[in-house]
Design an enzyme around this catalytic site. Structure first.
Site, PDB file in Angstrom:
ATOM      1  N   LYS A 116      -0.092 -61.513  -7.041  1.00 59.40           N
ATOM      2  CA  LYS A 116       0.058 -60.719  -8.256  1.00 59.40           C
ATOM      3  C   LYS A 116       1.517 -60.387  -8.541  1.00 59.40           C
ATOM      4  O   LYS A 116       1.953 -60.434  -9.695  1.00 59.40           O
ATOM      5  CB  LYS A 116      -0.701 -59.397  -8.097  1.00 59.40           C
ATOM      6  CG  LYS A 116      -2.141 -59.439  -8.506  1.00 59.40           C
ATOM      7  CD  LYS A 116      -2.610 -57.986  -8.630  1.00 59.40           C
ATOM      8  CE  LYS A 116      -4.094 -57.844  -8.853  1.00 59.40           C
ATOM      9  NZ  LYS A 116      -4.752 -58.869  -9.569  1.00 59.40           N
ATOM     10  N   HIS A 235     -16.712 -54.772 -11.372  1.00 65.43           N
ATOM     11  CA  HIS A 235     -15.871 -55.958 -11.539  1.00 65.43           C
ATOM     12  C   HIS A 235     -16.654 -57.254 -11.658  1.00 65.43           C
ATOM     13  O   HIS A 235     -16.099 -58.331 -11.516  1.00 65.43           O
ATOM     14  CB  HIS A 235     -14.801 -56.041 -10.439  1.00 65.43           C
ATOM     15  CG  HIS A 235     -13.975 -54.784 -10.364  1.00 65.43           C
ATOM     16  ND1 HIS A 235     -13.097 -54.421 -11.372  1.00 65.43           N
ATOM     17  CD2 HIS A 235     -13.924 -53.793  -9.459  1.00 65.43           C
ATOM     18  CE1 HIS A 235     -12.545 -53.260 -11.066  1.00 65.43           C
ATOM     19  NE2 HIS A 235     -13.028 -52.856  -9.914  1.00 65.43           N
ATOM     20  N   ARG A 292      -8.848 -72.149 -14.065  1.00 67.60           N
ATOM     21  CA  ARG A 292     -10.096 -72.929 -13.997  1.00 67.60           C
ATOM     22  C   ARG A 292     -10.862 -72.752 -15.300  1.00 67.60           C
ATOM     23  O   ARG A 292     -10.483 -71.955 -16.152  1.00 67.60           O
ATOM     24  CB  ARG A 292     -10.967 -72.394 -12.857  1.00 67.60           C
ATOM     25  CG  ARG A 292     -11.292 -70.926 -13.061  1.00 67.60           C
ATOM     26  CD  ARG A 292     -12.385 -70.393 -12.179  1.00 67.60           C
ATOM     27  NE  ARG A 292     -12.794 -69.068 -12.623  1.00 67.60           N
ATOM     28  CZ  ARG A 292     -12.242 -67.932 -12.240  1.00 67.60           C
ATOM     29  NH1 ARG A 292     -11.237 -67.931 -11.381  1.00 67.60           N
ATOM     30  NH2 ARG A 292     -12.670 -66.779 -12.710  1.00 67.60           N
TER      31      ARG A 292
END
Ligand code: MV4
Length: 659
Positions: A116, A235, A292
């Site tokens: 990140k 999530h 992806r």
């Protein structure tokens, strides 16, 4: 040109990719584990190669086995789908080394998005908006606390190696900072083996809006607009839609261009998604980039009229993008829900078992079902328990929503627990229906969305009665002498002999035990349950009943120990209990792991007396934490597992004695 494509995946996404390949005249190779030998994706492909045993590590995640399968079958390209090896740079490189096209981005682009903090540096340099914060390497608690002051509370601590909300902690006050930092670091170290933290201003009640981008090998790039995936639970995405409610042309263009800068900054090729947080004032911030094809890509396909897998194959073969930005337009609205084998009444624990019936609604221009399972399949513990994605299209959001609700009503799943009723509550909630979506929606309205009607209604009783009557007729016909076709037993008209007296069934419905009495009188079937009663006329084998004079379609399925009736857009599930409840039988004696996972916490001591539904242990599996609860009041005699231990699905975890 790709001639033969190996699909290194399973389930709905493997089937979806095979369908496009077939349409384009590309030969397909499926791969499968022992659990999937008879799976739909294996049936749909031109040929199939066994990889190994059911656990993903020994099959779908085994790079050398997948590559061997590609080489052996002469595949010139591999599509990784999502999950499994789709974002594995090593696999991507191994394909290239073997002279096989990897349908996806270059390995370097996958790696650039791995951390990140590294990703944020790249995005900062590329002029992609970031949440104000600190993503440097200095981890001195005092220095970090200084940054937190400058950013302004509330702040969010995020693990640089994290994702999906893990290792994330909101801090509201300076007094809490050091304790929160320590806890977040410990969590990150345990989860990722890396406790590098970054710091961000906490965006209150944001939306998750992501941009679909596409780049070719010649430097061309376009964006296929946005998807709103704000409605999530822990999530995990629950509903996805395109376009995002309330989106303006101006904001769409700014987000699209920022997403393209992000993709181009890492030399991206193929289908990618740039995720943003969108705050209430319309400011957006880069979150992460998924390298992806995503689960929710069909909503983009529906509003643009494009086939993203076809685009992927074209770009992978070195062709330019099929269209230019100006050629792309949004037409209408699309909404997707993920139908899962899980139990919303039990903390969304993944459900396993035989999918006795899987009967999706009829597909059309505006109803699409992407699935990889069929009636009779076993939903096991080894993979993600998604049964299908249901995607509906409408000219407006309201129309898409109405069609989605209708399609959910028609969807029939029996044998395993599922989330269809939960999904209907979500999409019909006034806030969602009004387009007021946010990442806190499910949490904020949990009580309303999870609220379950436990009362047995006259309608449910009538449905169960119709079902039991169907089975009686069927059993009687089966027992009848076969030779005589004129026998009244073959009439299918409920003719009975010696059955005039009432039969009583011991039924369990949503945890309640009730007696349902049936009595035939002429063509009418009278039922009685407690102080409720009614009359129906079932037309056996025709799935039509007259319920108190109203004509209804119904359909019943026999499942283990009971049945399911689909009537009037709802499912009535019941168990048939033995008339005499002997002691011992049916009493809870132990708790099994619902799937492969890791024990996170044991919540009680051995020997503890517990209440029904009391949490006993937390298991982490498929990136989610699941709480196992006491099935009844009783005693936890022994744990057969320890914290941190890997357990197999189906293994006994707790020796439990019901009171
Ligand atoms: C945030 C945030 C608020 N402020 N960052 C959660 C998963 C990870 N990918 C990013 N996440 C969030 N980051 C700042 N600075 C709120 C979330 C968040 C969230 C984001 C997207 C979708 C659902 C979410 C649910 C809770 C929190």
């Amino acid at each position: 040109m790709i001639r033969k494509l190996l699909i290194a995946n399973r389930g709905e996404i493997a089937c979806r990719i095979i369908k496009t390949a077939r349409r384009l005249g590309v030969a397909t190779v499926a791969v499968y584990s022992d659990a999937d030998a008879d799976a739909l994706h294996v049936q749909l492909a031109d040929e199939a190669v066994r990889l190994g045993p059911a656990p993903a590590k020994e099959s779908y995640l085994d790079i050398s086995k997948v590559l061997d399968a590609a080489t052996q079958t002469g595949a010139d390209a591999v599509h990784p789908g999502y999950g499994f090896l789709s974002e594995n740079a090593e696999f991507c490189r191994a394909c290239h080394s073997a002279g096989i096209v990897f349908v996806g981005p270059p390995a370097g682009a996958i790696e650039a998005m791995g951390s990140k903090s590294a990703a944020k540096r790249i995005m900062e340099d590329a002029g992609v908006p970031l949440v104000p914060g600190y993503h440097g390497t200095n981890q001195d608690p005092g220095i970090l606390e200084g940054y937190a002051q400058r950013i302004g509370y509330p702040v969010l601590l995020k693990a640089a190696a994290g994702g999906g909300g893990k290792g994330m902690r909101r801090v509201d006050r300076v007094e809490d900072f050091y304790a929160a930092l320590e806890a977040a670091k410990r969590e990150a170290q345990n989860a990722f083996g890396d406790d590098l933290m970054l710091l961000e201003r906490y965006v209150v009640n944001p939306r998750h809006v992501e941009i679909q981008v596409f780049c070719d090998q010649k430097g061309g790039g376009i964006y296929l607009f946005e998807r709103d995936c704000s409605v999530q639970r822990r999530h995990q995405k629950v509903v996805e839609e395109a376009p995002a409610p309330g989106m303006t042309e101006e904001l769409r263009a700014r987000m699209g261009e920022a997403a393209l800068r992000a993709a181009q900054a890492i030399g991206y090729v193929g289908a990618g998604t740039v995720e943003f947080l969108l705050d209430a004032r319309g400011a957006f911030y880069f979150m992460e980039m998924n390298t992806r094809l995503q689960v929710e890509h069909p909503v983009t396909e529906m509003i643009t009229g494009q086939d993203l897998v076809a685009w992927q194959l074209a770009v992978a073969a070195g062709e330019p993008l099929p269209l230019e930005q100006e050629d792309l337009h949004i037409l209408g609205h699309a909404m997707e829900v993920r139908i899962y084998a899980e139990d919303p009444d039990n903390d969304f624990l993944p459900a396993t078992g035989k999918l006795v019936r899987h009967r999706p609604p009829k597909e059309s221009e505006s109803v699409r079902v992407d699935t990889g399972v069929q009636s009779g399949d076993e939903i096991g513990v080894h993979y993600d328990p998604m049964i299908a994605k249901l995607i509906c299209y409408g000219r407006s959001r309201r129309e898409a929503l109405a069609k989605l609700d209708r399609a959910l009503q028609e969807y029939q799943i029996a044998g395993v627990r599922h989330n269809i009723e939960f999904l209907r509550r979500v999409i019909n909630h006034r806030e969602f229906a009004g387009g007021r979506v946010s990442t806190h929606f499910i949490e904020d309205f949990e009580a309303e969305i999870l609220h379950q009607e436990h009362q047995l209604t006259p309608q449910s009783c009538a449905a169960i009665a119709a079902c039991l009557s169907d089975w009686e007729s069927r059993d009687l016909r089966a027992a009848a002498p076969r030779a005589d076709e004129h026998s009244p037993w073959h009439g299918g008209d409920n003719w009975r002999c010696n059955l005039a007296s009432a039969r009583s069934h011991n039924i369990e419905y949503r945890g309640q035990q009730v007696q349902l009495s049936l009595r035939h009188s002429g063509e009418q079937l009278h039922w009685q349950c407690g102080d409720m009663q009614g009359a129906i006329r079932a037309l056996p084998g025709r799935e039509i009943a007259l319920v108190d004079g109203r004509r209804m379609n119904y359909s019943c399925v026999q499942t283990r120990g009971g049945g399911s009736v689909f009537i009037d857009g709802t499912q009535v599930e019941f168990s048939l209990l033995p008339p005499d409840l002997g002691e011992g039988d049916g009493r809870a004696q132990g708790l099994d792991a619902p799937m492969n996972g890791t024990i996170v916490t044991l919540l009680v001591e051995p020997g503890a007396q517990v209440e029904k539904d009391q949490p006993l242990l937390v298991l982490e599996a498929m990136k989610m934490e699941h709480t196992l609860r006491a099935p009844a009041a009783g005693t936890v005699r022994e744990f057969f597992c320890a914290e941190g231990e890997l357990v197999d699905g189906g293994s006994l975890l707790i020796d439990f004695a019901e009171e």
